[in-house]
Design a protein around this motif. Structure first.
Motif, short mmCIF file in Angstrom:
data_model
loop_
_atom_site.label_atom_id
_atom_site.label_comp_id
_atom_site.label_asym_id
_atom_site.label_seq_id
_atom_site.Cartn_x
_atom_site.Cartn_y
_atom_site.Cartn_z
N LEU A 1 -1.40 10.76 0.22
CA LEU A 1 -1.65 9.46 -0.42
C LEU A 1 -1.23 8.31 0.49
CD1 LEU A 1 -0.67 10.26 -4.11
CD2 LEU A 1 -2.94 9.57 -3.28
N HIS A 2 -0.11 8.50 1.18
CA HIS A 2 0.36 7.48 2.13
C HIS A 2 -0.76 7.15 3.13
CE1 HIS A 2 3.78 5.89 4.80
NE2 HIS A 2 2.71 5.80 5.56
N GLU A 3 -1.36 8.19 3.70
CA GLU A 3 -2.43 7.94 4.69
C GLU A 3 -3.68 7.37 4.01
OE1 GLU A 3 -1.32 7.78 7.46
OE2 GLU A 3 0.42 9.12 7.27
N VAL B 1 -3.75 5.37 1.45
CA VAL B 1 -3.51 3.95 1.20
C VAL B 1 -3.70 3.16 2.50
CG1 VAL B 1 -1.80 2.21 0.49
CG2 VAL B 1 -2.02 4.34 -0.80
N HIS B 2 -3.37 3.77 3.64
CA HIS B 2 -3.59 3.10 4.92
C HIS B 2 -5.07 2.83 5.21
CE1 HIS B 2 0.31 2.55 6.52
NE2 HIS B 2 0.60 3.82 6.76
N THR B 3 -5.97 3.51 4.52
CA THR B 3 -7.38 3.18 4.75
C THR B 3 -7.68 1.77 4.25
OG1 THR B 3 -8.10 4.15 2.63
CG2 THR B 3 -8.17 5.59 4.56
N ASP C 1 -0.47 -1.88 7.26
CA ASP C 1 0.98 -1.95 7.52
C ASP C 1 1.77 -1.31 6.36
OD1 ASP C 1 1.06 -3.70 5.39
OD2 ASP C 1 0.78 -5.44 6.68
N HIS C 2 3.08 -1.40 6.44
CA HIS C 2 3.92 -0.83 5.38
C HIS C 2 4.55 -1.93 4.52
CE1 HIS C 2 4.19 2.76 8.23
NE2 HIS C 2 3.55 3.20 7.18
N GLY C 3 3.85 -3.03 4.39
CA GLY C 3 4.40 -4.17 3.66
C GLY C 3 4.38 -3.99 2.15
N VAL D 1 2.30 -4.96 -0.23
CA VAL D 1 1.04 -4.53 -0.85
C VAL D 1 0.89 -3.01 -0.73
CG1 VAL D 1 -1.47 -4.74 -0.79
CG2 VAL D 1 -0.02 -6.73 -0.32
N PHE D 2 1.21 -2.52 0.47
CA PHE D 2 1.14 -1.08 0.72
C PHE D 2 2.06 -0.33 -0.24
CE2 PHE D 2 2.90 2.69 2.75
CZ PHE D 2 1.77 3.37 3.12
N ARG D 3 3.30 -0.78 -0.29
CA ARG D 3 4.32 -0.12 -1.10
C ARG D 3 3.94 -0.10 -2.58
NH1 ARG D 3 7.56 3.61 0.49
NH2 ARG D 3 7.82 2.46 2.41
ZN LIG Z 1 2.32 4.80 7.31
#
Ligand SMILES: [Zn+2]
Length: 189
Positions: free
Chosen positions: A145-147, A149-151, A155-157, A159-161
């Protein structure tokens, strides 16, 4: 020529002997997966076995060290799929999760990597570590899921979190647990 041979030595330690094109000498690997011996083509299995028996003290010490490490850092039992099973498992999981949550990615590569669980390129090619198949299911899901979401967010900001937490909940907790699974100890497929 036999390519693989399973041995039991000194009352029950299983040792997998495998022909290896890359090995220059008889190499012994001890991991939570067990003991694996890479045997070059010019060495007979009988010769390799006698080397393994001579080094049994060393092997045993490493098994104990590994066990202790596993109990301390990765208490959950790890699955032991074959390489083919591992690839299928990872591929299916990625497909299912992408479909379920409406993500799209370009291409998937499954690799054996020593330092990363996964990555997602700028053109949304996802790369996943084959060792994911040996993690507890929820941790494997977390990495995928982490990857995914990167689509959408590179970044890991914040919004990502927020997005990752919405999908899996307590992403930081998952991350922390993941640190207990050391890639160098899972790397032998
Ligand atoms: Zn990452």
């Amino acid at each position: 020529m036999t390519r693989r041979l399973m041995l039991e030595i000194n009352g029950g330690t299983s040792v997998l002997m495998e022909r290896s094109r890359r090995s220059r000498s008889v190499n012994i690997f001890v991991s939570p997966a067990g003991v694996r011996v890479a045997v070059p083509y010019w060495v007979s299995f009988a010769e390799a076995e006698s080397i393994v028996r001579k080094r049994f003290g060393w092997i045993e010490r490493n098994i104990l060290r590994m066990e202790e490490f596993r109990r301390t850092y990765a208490p959950e039992l790890l699955e032991m799929p074959t390489e083919k099973e591992a690839r299928e498992k990872i591929e299916n999981k990625l497909k299912c999760l992408a479909e379920e949550h409406g993500f799209s990615y370009n291409r998937l590569t499954i690799r054996r990597q020593k330092t990363r669980w996964g990555s997602c390129s700028h053109s949304n090619n996802i790369s996943l570590n084959i060792c994911l198949a040996r993690l507890p299911a929820d941790l494997m899901e977390y990495v995928i899921l982490h990857e995914l979401v990167h689509t959408r967010v590179k970044d890991h900001g914040r919004v990502f979190r927020r997005e990752l937490d919405r999908l899996i909940g307590d992403s930081r907790g998952h991350e922390k647990r993941l640190k207990g699974y050391h890639l160098e100890l899972l790397g032998s497929f």
